[in-house]
Design an enzyme around this catalytic site. Structure first.
Site, PDB file in Angstrom:
ATOM      1  N   GLN B 223      -8.370 -17.164  -9.706  1.00  0.00           N
ATOM      2  CA  GLN B 223      -7.735 -18.306  -9.984  1.00  0.00           C
ATOM      3  C   GLN B 223      -6.264 -18.129  -9.986  1.00  0.00           C
ATOM      4  OE1 GLN B 223     -11.290 -19.602 -12.786  1.00  0.00           O
ATOM      5  NE2 GLN B 223      -9.298 -20.988 -13.172  1.00  0.00           N
ATOM      6  N   ARG B 370     -12.247 -24.427 -18.905  1.00  0.00           N
ATOM      7  CA  ARG B 370     -12.035 -25.874 -18.492  1.00  0.00           C
ATOM      8  C   ARG B 370     -10.924 -26.447 -19.631  1.00  0.00           C
ATOM      9  NH1 ARG B 370     -15.397 -29.651 -14.500  1.00  0.00           N
ATOM     10  NH2 ARG B 370     -13.714 -31.311 -14.053  1.00  0.00           N
ATOM     11  N   CYS B 371     -10.140 -25.834 -19.922  1.00  0.00           N
ATOM     12  CA  CYS B 371      -9.369 -25.949 -21.289  1.00  0.00           C
ATOM     13  C   CYS B 371      -8.006 -25.563 -21.237  1.00  0.00           C
ATOM     14  CB  CYS B 371     -10.097 -25.505 -22.559  1.00  0.00           C
ATOM     15  SG  CYS B 371      -9.188 -25.063 -24.139  1.00  0.00           S
ATOM     16  N   GLU B 740      -9.147 -31.296 -17.238  1.00  0.00           N
ATOM     17  CA  GLU B 740      -9.871 -30.472 -18.376  1.00  0.00           C
ATOM     18  C   GLU B 740     -10.012 -31.664 -19.577  1.00  0.00           C
ATOM     19  OE1 GLU B 740      -8.142 -26.249 -17.570  1.00  0.00           O
ATOM     20  OE2 GLU B 740      -7.368 -27.329 -19.046  1.00  0.00           O
TER      21      GLU B 740
END
Lengths: 167, 785, 293, 153
Positions: B223, B370-371, B740
């Protein structure tokens, strides 16, 4: 062991070790990398291919030798004559994918479903897709896409057009 | 009922429901994910894992493994030590972690050895035969037990303690005093369980050291490819120009593909030594047991309020379980990430939060799943806390929120824990949600059902996130500032290539990035090719996670486009035979002021830039922009869940779920909706089924998808979505990031709804995941109480 | 996750299967749907040295109703039953079960007979087979025998199918008139094994009493088990709310589940009762009985 | 994963005979089911390889067994550590010996601790197998003692 498999209409003869999983045979012996592997437990469905036109099979839970003499359809075999399959078109139209990793399996499970059910409703689609996991979409747009494709595929192909009105 | 997000005004490319440009390859099975890449002569790596959570490594016997047909090499921690690769720094640089066990295994499934072979099967055959002799040690599984320091896990560290760090922010004394003085006071231990992002594509790498050029190409599920290049260079000493990181199509990341894992390093070391490409693709078990987990925060939440429900003080005291290494993915100056957002959408006069982190014999991680760096934990704490307060006050939870929201006119709002919220209209958004879901009617229905003894619940979550790390004055990772970048080259015929330092994992950057540039440049987004993930070509950036792409790279794209527009204006002036100051950009064209029919398009300008450049100007039309955001962005939302609970079996049916999001300016409403559907589904999973649990012996109990439960289409509720738009005042296009929000905001809505359903039984709190058994037990205990 | 090496043989007939099994003995395993076996092989928990693939034996792939029996061949896949319209009206218990085994893709490969032979304590088909009084046809070198399901299930993952034998068919008696059945399963999500499950089948007499019944529970002991006490309570009695509750309590009492990630002993025991109650209620209501809730 | 088992065997032999029997690693090894090979290490210790076969799960487990007799001749502890399938099993068992009328009673209980992939994916399989190994072992102790000519042990 020598096997003959028809994949997406093309015949292949290959020598495989019995323990070769079908998913890896397709990916590595035939170079068809659209079929993915996402787990080791037959849970995720990224590897689904279709046997003999109507049976969805998790190809990580089948050996290549079992495909001997069968006709296999993979995601690469959906589009015909340069035209997307209605399911592919619908997944695109409805935003039925994000990372794309589960997509081939989703498409192939849907393909098998539509070979048995011409007009599934939302509940039937949700049930039929429950062997395929998606981490991105929340399924809603996938369900929508399958519905759209079903409509497309089973709409009367040559519905009588209204007569042109003479002016 | 689902309302779509529509653009507020007619735009050329922004706010348009454009179909995704990346999709044709994915729907035809022509994506190129890591495992699809095959290099000639490539070898395969399989890893050997420790069955013990805590054990001395007495002896490793490679001989049987080496005798397996096809096995080329077996690497152990000692072998790596010879190359200085036994340990690597963790994400934020506070700690280091073993690549392969050196001396001790510190968690179950930790990597002990790597077997390199000519086929995947042979590598696994070999791995099975690596004979490791362990001397088991007692494990420490619970962070509260770790705190006692009876067993010290990390004897490699100078301080002989399991305590990693203490962090605090806010005013302790004032907060304690305000809590003590408050009319009403709630306090609860709220645990956000250990969970795992589990993207469907496992992590993997192919390391390809070319002995002729001395260049190492690393194909990685990354990522953050540039950050990884720099880390690899720092760790190995290979000059950064000799390292080429390529992150191909990624099958989901959710934070899991941010850290550096053992398999990457062992594959790279093996390729460097052997001069042959080595591929490693993890199994699902390896993914769930070895790679970055998320959460594992044990939070004591205390809120004080006046009798009429005005909040006065918030205190949150957290014990964090970091596993065997402090590999939490947080900006270096923020060991607990952006947990300071814990005051949420509410105007607290006093707030204080502190956190202590501990080592345990569990897998390391603490990544931002996801944060945006612990925002999920913080949002859950405050949203559950507000619900508990509403219950205590016997006040409607919507009313309590409306009473305490930061008001529209207070923005930019300095929060008591140090943030400056950029924009928001929380009242508007919650009111829209209440209206859309028919809140009053639902409460009536609930009252009727309760009278009949049925359990129905309505749960609200009105969260605020802090995303888009971040401004370089605060945010860096091991010193590298968290800006991001874009480079745009407009070709002579008016198409373009756009490169960014981010890396899509399904977010649709190939579409949305093109939309931003197209909007700014008046070009056709279909003809703007977006490329990310190749460190040889993309400008340096910190990657995609923590909802940072739109706030940083998205801004960089707009700014690079504007730079191009400024250059283009000169060329346009030349073409229009006007003074540069007289040329204006209107309706996606250049025109001469006062002569609206006298226009040139960007395509015409692009052609001229290569064929007819203005005298004394540089030919070509391209720009690069490194964007250092002045502040974070603060997306927010109002979510409402409606549930029915079967008290006999503990089954919770999520009957309705409405998400109203405000992520500022919307680039592509279709993509935003998709992100929200997906994030809500992950939030649903966390609320009801997902957990990485360890038993008292340190066994990981959720090692594959038969035990780490990902909801299917059948369990997943139907999502209703809509939005409000409060643009970010400091972002060039007013966008805030959205990927998110649904995962951050939804768990509290689900739990609040279930607790609301159980309210007649007197149940106030149950920790996630809300399994049938936990609900059944809560109902049953209430019945016998 | 790749299986250890093995030799592969494709059998063309049951006789060929038996010959191969005789030749390779305990090292050989039959490969039917493979949906339990192949994952176990991928984890190398199972490492047969020989696989005998029966998927080529076309004449085992049947579901046929003759002489008061629904005969399901060894290669009939769950999904084939799921799609049979006749099942929904005449064999509701089987219809229920066929829709909840594993997941919908696994059901397109998994077989009913294979599931019974695997005899996972949390499997579905054994529960239904017990309540439905099924029997299994087993062939070996010494001929064919038919075994009642109660005798077929020996222990966890163990049946009376001996080394060298093969189960070739499961037979479900056609339910008589005024009969309905229901299968109830609690699973954490689709694809999971049962946390608890129950099957019930009831036949009403003309006078409205219960003429006969079959009740079984799964995931509540080493194998699926019949709740005989419940059947005794039900048979001959007039169906009432209290009667259903008594039958459910008999299941609670009998249930002897193991605690695991799906739930504690206490929870699973209670669920066995709840599900028996629900299965009976569903079946009885379908037969027109009221006042059960 | 911890699994707990217990049982009782009533043996028609004297306390001394039973005690002597369970102190003998060779004899205990002979009572374990499906032993492929065993090797007595010393007077209290033996190694055994056991064939595991439950459903599709087939493989070998290696066990290291230590007998720890407690003074007084009334209590025996057993520590069994072993592994297979990349997993680890530790079993701690204890047996109390008492005399009731004319038979000797062996009350045993054990706790098995599983670690590794087998604990995670083979739980149901393993539970059954561990139970079988331990109950069969004690049942065989009884069977062998009962069939032995009186006083022969």
């Amino acid at each position: 062991m020598n096997i003959t498999v028809t994949v997406n209409g093309k015949r292949y003869q290959r020598d495989v070790e019995p323990r070769t999983l079908l998913a890896y045979f397709l990916r590595e012996s035939l170079g068809l990398t659209g079929t993915h592997v996402g787990c080791d437990t037959s849970s995720c469905g990224c590897c689904v291919v279709v046997f003999d036109g109507d049976r969805a099979v998790k190809s990580c839970t089948a050996f290549a030798v079992q495909a001997d003499g069968h006709e296999i359809t993979t995601v690469e075999g959906l589009a015909q004559g340069g035209k997307l399959h209605p399911l592919q078109q619908a997944f695109w139209d409805c935003h039925g994918l994000q990372c794309g990793f589960c997509t081939p399996g989703m498409l192939m499970t849907s393909y098998a479903l539509l070979s048995h059910e011409t007009n599934p409703d939302e509940a039937q689609i949700r049930e039929a897709l429950a062997g395929n996991l998606c981490r991105c979409t929340g399924y809603q747009n996938i369900v929508k896409a399958v519905q759209q494709a079903a409509g497309e595929m089973h709409a009367p192909a040559s519905a009588p057009q209204p007569e042109p009105v003479a002016s | 009922m689902s309302t779509t997000i529509e653009p507020e005004a007619e735009k050329h490319a922004m706010g348009v429901r454009m179909k995704r440009k990346e999709d044709p390859r994915f729907i035809q099975g022509r994506g190129r994910y890591l495992d699809d890449i095959v290099l000639p002569g490539m070898l395969y790596l399989a890893l050997v894992h420790s069955p013990y959570p805590h054990a001395k490594i007495v002896k490793i016997d490679k001989s049987s493994a080496l005798a397996v047909d096809g096995v080329v090499a077996v690497l152990t921690g000692e072998d790596l030590a010879a190359h200085g690769l036994a340990w690597i720094p963790t994400f934020h640089g506070y700690d280091k972690q073993m690549v392969l066990c050196v001396g001790k295994a510190l968690y179950q499934y930790q990597e002990v050895a790597g077997v390199i072979a000519t086929s995947r099967e042979a590598a696994v055959d070999g791995a099975e035969l690596v004979d490791v002799e362990y001397d088991p040690l007692d494990p420490v599984v619970d962070p509260f037990a770790a705190r006692e320091d009876k067993i010290i896990l990390r004897d490699d560290r100078e301080n002989k303690t399991n305590h990693i760090y203490h962090w605090e922010v806010g005013k302790r004394a004032e907060t304690d005093a305000a809590l003590a003085a408050s009319d009403v006071h709630v306090k609860e231990r709220i645990v956000f369980q250990r969970c795992h992002p589990a993207p469907l594509e496992p992590c993997g790498a192919i390391a390809d050291m070319n002995p002729a050029t001395g260049r190492l190409t690393l194909y990685m599920t990354s990522q953050a490819p540039h950050a990884h290049r720099t880390v690899v260079s720092l760790v190995t000493g290979i000059p950064e120009d000799k390292i080429h990181v390529v992150s191909p199509d990624i099958g989901g990341g959710f934070g899991n593909k941010v850290p550096v894992y053992a398999g990457y390093v062992v594959a790279a070391a093996a390729s460097v030594v052997l001069g042959i490409p080595v591929k490693w693709v993890e199994t699902r078990t390896e993914n769930l047991t070895c790679t970055g987990f998320a959460r594992d925060y044990h939070m004591d939440v205390e809120i004080g309020a006046s009798k009429d429900g005005a909040v006065t003080a918030l205190k949150v005291t957290t014990v964090a379980d970091h596993g065997a290494f402090d590999a939490a993915a947080d900006p270096t100056k923020y060991p607990a990430g952006l947990f300071g957002i814990v005051t949420g959408s509410y105007d607290f006069a006093n707030a204080f939060t502190e956190l202590d982190a501990y080592f345990t014999n569990k897998a390391p991680g603490g990544i931002a799943y996801r944060c945006s760096f612990r925002v999920t934990e913080a949002s859950f704490a405050i949203e559950r806390g507000m619900e508990l307060l509403a219950r205590k006050l016997n006040m409607d939870p919507a009313e309590l929120r409306l009473k305490n929201f930061v008001k529209k006119e207070q923005f930019p709002y300095p929060s008591p824990l140090g943030f400056v919220y950029d924009s928001g209209d929380y009242h508007m958004t919650l009111r829209k949600a209440l209206d859309m879901i028919g809140y009053d009617d639902l409460r009536k229905e609930q009252a009727e059902k309760r009278a009949r003894g049925e359990l129905m619940g309505i749960g609200i979550s009105t969260f605020t996130e802090a995303v888009g790390a971040g401004p370089s004055k605060h945010f860096d990772i091991m010193g590298i500032k968290m800006f991001d970048s874009a480079e745009i080259r407009v070709h002579p015929t008016g198409s373009a290539i756009l490169r960014a330092g981010t890396k899509s994992q399904g977010q649709g950057h190939e579409t949305t990035w093109a939309q931003i540039a197209a909007e700014e440049l008046g070009l056709d987004p279909q003809n703007i090719m977006v490329e990310e993930g190749d460190t040889d070509t993309a400008p340096y950036g910190l990657g995609t996670y923590a909802s940072r792409s739109t706030p940083t790279a998205g801004a960089a794209i707009a700014m690079a486009s504007r730079k191009i527009r400024e250059r283009a204006r000169k060329i346009a002036a030349h073409l229009l035979e006007a003074a540069e100051d007289d040329v204006e950009w209107v309706d996606y064209k250049f025109r001469v002021k006062g002569v609206p029919e006298n226009t040139v398009t960007m395509q015409e300008v692009a052609f001229a830039a290569y064929t007819n450049p203005a005298p004394n100007t540089e030919p070509g039309l391209e720009a690069t922009f490194y964007y250092d955001p002045p502040n974070l962005t603060f997306p927010y939302g109002a979510y409402i869940a409606v549930v029915d609970v079967d008290r006999e079996t503990g089954f919770v049916k999520v009957r309705r779920f409405l998400a109203i999001d405000d992520c500022g300016t919307v680039i592509n409403p279709m993509v935003v909706e998709g992100q929200i559907h997906g994030g809500l589904t992950e939030g649903f999973a966390i609320a009801f089924m997902q957990e990485i649990r360890y038993d008292e012996n340190g066994n990981n109990l959720n090692t594959n998808f038969t035990e780490y439960l990902v909801p299917t289409s059948l369990e997943t509720p139907h999502w209703e979505t809509s939005n409000t738009i409060t643009p970010s005042p400091h972002h060039p296009i007013g966008a805030k990031g959205v990927g998110e929000s649904p995962n951050v905001g939804s768990p509290a809505a689900f739990v609040n709804a279930v607790m609301d359903a159980l309210a007649p039984l007197g149940v106030t709190h149950v920790d996630m995941p809300l399994t049938r058994e936990k609900i059944w037990r809560a109902c049953r205990q209430a019945a016998t109480a | 996750m790749f299986p250890a090496p093995f030799d592969y043989h494709r059998a063309g007939s049951v006789d060929e299967v038996l010959a191969l099994l005789a030749k390779y003995g305990g090292d050989a395993r039959i490969l039917a749907g493979g949906q339990s076996l192949i994952p176990a092989m991928r984890f190398r928990l199972a490492r047969p040295t020989v696989l005998v693939d029966i998927n080529g034996i076309g004449d085992l792939s049947y579901v046929r109703e003759t002489d008061g029996v629904l005969a399901v061949g060894a290669l009939a896949r769950d999904a084939e039953l799921e799609r049979m319209e006749r099942l929904a009206s005449a064999y509701p218990l089987l219809a229920d079960t066929s829709a909840v085994v594993a997941d919908p893709v696994v059901r397109q490969s998994g077989t009913v007979v294979g599931s019974l032979c695997h005899n996972d304590p949390a499997g579905d088909w054994a529960v239904t087979a017990l309540a439905g009084r099924a029997s299994i046809v087993v062939r070996g070198a010494n001929g064919t025998r038919t075994v009642a399901i109660d005798d077929f299930l020996v222990d966890s993952f163990a049946t009376t199918v001996a080394e060298g034998e093969m189960a070739i068919e499961v037979r479900f008696p056609t339910p008589p008139a005024r009969t309905w059945g229901s299968y109830q399963k609690i699973e954490r999500k689709v694809g999971d094994f049962a946390t608890a499950s129950a099957a019930a089948r009831v036949t009403l007499a003309e006078n409205g009493t219960i003429a006969s019944s079959g009740v079984a529970i799964g995931a509540a002991g080493p194998t699926a088990q019949r709740v005989k006490d419940a059947e005794l309570i039900l048979n001959g009695a007039k169906p009432t709310k209290e009667l259903v509750r008594a039958a459910a309590d008999a299941a609670r009492k009998l249930a002897d589940p193991a605690a695991d990630t799906r739930g504690s002993v206490e929870f699973k025991k209670d669920m066995a009762g709840v599900l028996v109650g629900r299965a009976l209620t569903t079946a009885l209501e379908r037969l027109g009985v009221e006042g059960l809730r | 994963m911890n699994l707990e088992y217990s049982g009782r065997e009533r043996i028609a032999a004297g306390r001394e005979t039973v005690w002597a029997f369970i102190n003998d690693p060779a004899k205990i090894a002979g009572c374990m089911p499906d032993v492929i090979e065993s090797h007595v290490v010393d007077e209290h210790t033996f190694d055994a390889v056991v064939q595991v076969a439950v459903g599709p799960v087939r493989g070998k487990f290696k066990f290291h067994v230590v007998l720890i007799p407690q003074p007084g001749g009334e209590h025996m502890d057993l520590k069994i550590s072993g592994g297979g399938f990349g997993s680890v099993v530790d079993l701690v068992a204890g047996a109390d010996i008492s005399v009731q009328s004319d038979s000797t009673v062996l009350d045993w209980k054990g706790t098995a601790t599983m670690r590794g992939p087998l604990a995670a994916v083979g739980g149901r399989v393993l539970d059954a197998q561990a139970k079988r190994v331990i109950t069969t072992t004690f049942a065989n102790v009884k069977a062998q003692l009962n069939s032995a000519p009186a006083g022969a042990a």
